[in-house]
Each structure stands twice: as C-alpha cells, then as structure tokens.
Design a protein around this motif. Structure first.
Motif, PDB file in Angstrom:
ATOM      1  N   SER A 215      -4.615   6.138   8.888  1.00  0.00           N
ATOM      2  CA  SER A 215      -4.499   4.955   9.481  1.00  0.00           C
ATOM      3  C   SER A 215      -3.458   4.469   9.243  1.00  0.00           C
ATOM      4  O   SER A 215      -3.097   3.285   9.834  1.00  0.00           O
ATOM      5  N   HIS A 216      -1.865   5.051   8.479  1.00  0.00           N
ATOM      6  CA  HIS A 216      -1.107   4.228   8.437  1.00  0.00           C
ATOM      7  C   HIS A 216      -0.215   4.705   9.952  1.00  0.00           C
ATOM      8  O   HIS A 216       0.774   3.123  10.336  1.00  0.00           O
ATOM      9  N   PHE A 217      -0.473   5.591  10.756  1.00  0.00           N
ATOM     10  CA  PHE A 217      -0.314   5.663  11.961  1.00  0.00           C
ATOM     11  C   PHE A 217      -0.408   6.188  13.253  1.00  0.00           C
ATOM     12  O   PHE A 217      -0.433   5.819  14.093  1.00  0.00           O
TER      13      PHE A 217
ATOM     14  N   SER B 189       0.663  -1.552  -0.037  1.00  0.00           N
ATOM     15  CA  SER B 189       0.121  -0.063  -0.612  1.00  0.00           C
ATOM     16  C   SER B 189       0.793   0.764   0.130  1.00  0.00           C
ATOM     17  O   SER B 189       0.531   2.078  -0.025  1.00  0.00           O
ATOM     18  N   HIS B 190       2.081   1.280   0.293  1.00  0.00           N
ATOM     19  CA  HIS B 190       3.034   2.814  -0.196  1.00  0.00           C
ATOM     20  C   HIS B 190       4.174   2.385  -1.082  1.00  0.00           C
ATOM     21  O   HIS B 190       5.306   2.357  -0.675  1.00  0.00           O
ATOM     22  N   THR B 191       3.486   1.485  -1.892  1.00  0.00           N
ATOM     23  CA  THR B 191       4.688   1.254  -3.119  1.00  0.00           C
ATOM     24  C   THR B 191       5.048   2.258  -4.287  1.00  0.00           C
ATOM     25  O   THR B 191       3.459   2.303  -4.713  1.00  0.00           O
TER      26      THR B 191
ATOM     27  N   ALA C  19       1.658  12.852   0.611  1.00  0.00           N
ATOM     28  CA  ALA C  19       1.951  12.001  -0.419  1.00  0.00           C
ATOM     29  C   ALA C  19       3.311  12.125  -0.845  1.00  0.00           C
ATOM     30  O   ALA C  19       4.485  12.814  -0.729  1.00  0.00           O
ATOM     31  N   GLU C  20       3.948  10.638  -1.093  1.00  0.00           N
ATOM     32  CA  GLU C  20       5.179  10.246  -1.107  1.00  0.00           C
ATOM     33  C   GLU C  20       5.598   9.772  -2.321  1.00  0.00           C
ATOM     34  O   GLU C  20       4.459   9.183  -3.893  1.00  0.00           O
ATOM     35  N   ASN C  21       6.743   9.475  -2.345  1.00  0.00           N
ATOM     36  CA  ASN C  21       7.467   9.441  -3.547  1.00  0.00           C
ATOM     37  C   ASN C  21       7.090   9.941  -5.324  1.00  0.00           C
ATOM     38  O   ASN C  21       6.933   9.199  -6.198  1.00  0.00           O
TER      39      ASN C  21
ATOM     40  N   THR D  78       4.698   5.831  -6.043  1.00  0.00           N
ATOM     41  CA  THR D  78       3.948   6.795  -5.720  1.00  0.00           C
ATOM     42  C   THR D  78       2.908   6.915  -5.199  1.00  0.00           C
ATOM     43  O   THR D  78       1.966   6.186  -5.552  1.00  0.00           O
ATOM     44  N   HIS D  79       2.239   7.120  -4.146  1.00  0.00           N
ATOM     45  CA  HIS D  79       1.216   7.229  -3.200  1.00  0.00           C
ATOM     46  C   HIS D  79       1.153   7.760  -1.689  1.00  0.00           C
ATOM     47  O   HIS D  79       1.760   8.892  -1.536  1.00  0.00           O
ATOM     48  N   LEU D  80      -0.202   7.634  -1.890  1.00  0.00           N
ATOM     49  CA  LEU D  80      -0.628   8.546  -0.335  1.00  0.00           C
ATOM     50  C   LEU D  80      -0.845   8.133   1.012  1.00  0.00           C
ATOM     51  O   LEU D  80      -1.670   6.233   0.789  1.00  0.00           O
ATOM     52  N   ASP D  81      -0.255   8.628   2.111  1.00  0.00           N
ATOM     53  CA  ASP D  81      -0.760   7.440   3.415  1.00  0.00           C
ATOM     54  C   ASP D  81      -1.820   8.215   4.174  1.00  0.00           C
ATOM     55  O   ASP D  81      -1.306   8.923   4.424  1.00  0.00           O
ATOM     56  N   ALA D  82      -2.329   7.217   4.091  1.00  0.00           N
ATOM     57  CA  ALA D  82      -3.563   7.544   5.177  1.00  0.00           C
ATOM     58  C   ALA D  82      -3.403   8.189   6.744  1.00  0.00           C
ATOM     59  O   ALA D  82      -2.648   7.121   7.699  1.00  0.00           O
TER      60      ALA D  82
HETATM   61 ZN   LIG Z   1       3.738   6.044   2.744  1.00  0.00          ZN
END
Ligand SMILES: [Zn+2]
Length: 218
Positions: free
Chosen positions: A54-56, A44-46, A179-181, A48-52
């Motif tokens: 609930s990730h942390f 789910s974090h592979t 948003a990462e990568n 270009t993606h978004l962290d919700a």
């Molecule tokens: Zn992430």
C-alpha cells in the motif's frame, strides 16, 4: 539450541540517521513520570523498515495485513559490493544466484552502502534496475531487502511525473515487500543456509513500519 544472531537493523536515534528527503525524523520524549515512559515520533519509513504494497499501490495490502510467512525464511544475499555511487545493479549481477532463487526466498542486496549511513553519500547508493526486479518476481521472489535508502535511484520529481517505472512499483505491484536501510548484510554473504526475519510492527492500515531485522544460520 542457540543461534548466532546477526543484527540487520540500524538504531533509531534523534541524530545521525539518514532519512528520505521530506520524511519525518525520529524523536523521543521522556514523560515526567516516576516510571520511565517515552513518547515516540517517527515516519513509517524512518530507519530500518518494511514497505507494504500500500506504500505505492492504491488497493495494496497494509502492513498489518501481510503474510508473515513471507517475511521469515530462507534468504540469499547478493554480493554487489563492487558497485559505485548511483551505479545500476542489473540481472547480470544476480543471475549467478539463480539456482538459489524461488518461491518464498528472501533476496538481500548487499551493496555495502550501510557504511555511509548518516552521511550525504548514503543517498548516492547503487540501485536495482526495474528489469532485474521483474526477473526476480518472475522467479517467485516477493521480498527484497536493501542496505540503502531504497532499491531505486533517487530521482528528480520531473522524471517521476514523466511516468518512470520504478523498482518499487515492480515489487510492491506484485504484492511483494521491500526492506530498506538494512545493515550488516555483509555477514549474511558468508552463511551457508541463512534464515532472515523481517517482521514489522503491526500498525493498523499503515504503508510501512519499523522492523528489527535479523539473520541467523539454520
Ligand atoms: Zn520505505
């Protein structure tokens, strides 16, 4: 009316991608079928993606529950391309953009590090200080995008266990998203009124999801 679209996403591929240590890589398998159908597998974090949140955050919103209004709109690209490997990005680097900040503004941090995508150096990206993230949150910002593996410096496990407060916690803890990568953020810097779209794939109950991130001038 047509817009010149800037592609802010990396391509999901079986090879050549930078992936967080321990996270699943991307793979695909073409089914033996007359029509072309492909089975896909990735974290789910592979890519270009978004962290919700609930990730942390234990009771934070999942990726399918997010307010899409926050993920599409006015953006500010912060130019910190002068930073070295593992150099801190502080409020002093961002405060020059303060008058453009506010409720609903998406902040993109441009380190230029996407040029190292797929290499070992990609992990040694500059990082966003949690204090600077707190000041962004105080100014109403809830969505931050980075052209790196994440907003935080890659730490050893002992520091994490010692209770180190991360930029992830500051943003996601405020109900925000990361948003990462990202790639191509350099092109957003020159835009007068950039609009950014960071809409995630709607995966039920998930902590993150791929995005096809774009920017255009409105
Ligand atoms: Zn992430």
């Amino acid at each position: 009316m047509t817009f010149r679209i800037i592609d802010l996403s990396h391509t999901l591929n079986a090879t050549g991608m930078s992936i967080w240590p321990g996270h699943p890589s991307f793979s695909s398998y073409k089914l033996p079928d007359k029509r072309n159908v492909t089975a896909l597998s990735f974290g789910s974090h592979t890519g270009t993606h978004l962290d919700a949140p609930s990730h942390f955050i234990a009771d934070g919103l999942a990726i399918d529950q997010l307010d899409l209004q926050r993920l599409f709109g006015r953006a500010v690209a912060v130019d910190v391309r002068g930073k070295d490997a593992r150099e801190r990005i502080g409020w002093e680097d961002i405060k020059g953009y303060e008058e453009k900040l506010g409720e609903g503004v998406i902040v993109l941090i441009c380190t230029g590090w996407s040029r190292y995508w797929g290499t070992d150096k990609y992990r040694d990206h500059p990082f966003l200080d949690p204090d600077a993230a707190t000041k962004l949150v105080e100014r109403g910002v809830r969505v931050i995008g980075v052209d790196t593996l994440g907003p935080d410096e890659m730490r050893v496990e002992e520091e994490v266990e010692a209770g180190w407060v991360s930029t992830h916690e500051v943003i996601l803890g405020a109900g925000g998203m990361i948003a990462e990568n990202l790639r191509g953020v350099e092109e957003v810097i020159g835009m007068e009124r950039p609009i950014v779209s960071l809409l995630p794939v709607k995966i039920g109950g998930c902590d993150g999801a791929p995005i096809r991130a774009i920017a255009f001038e409105a």
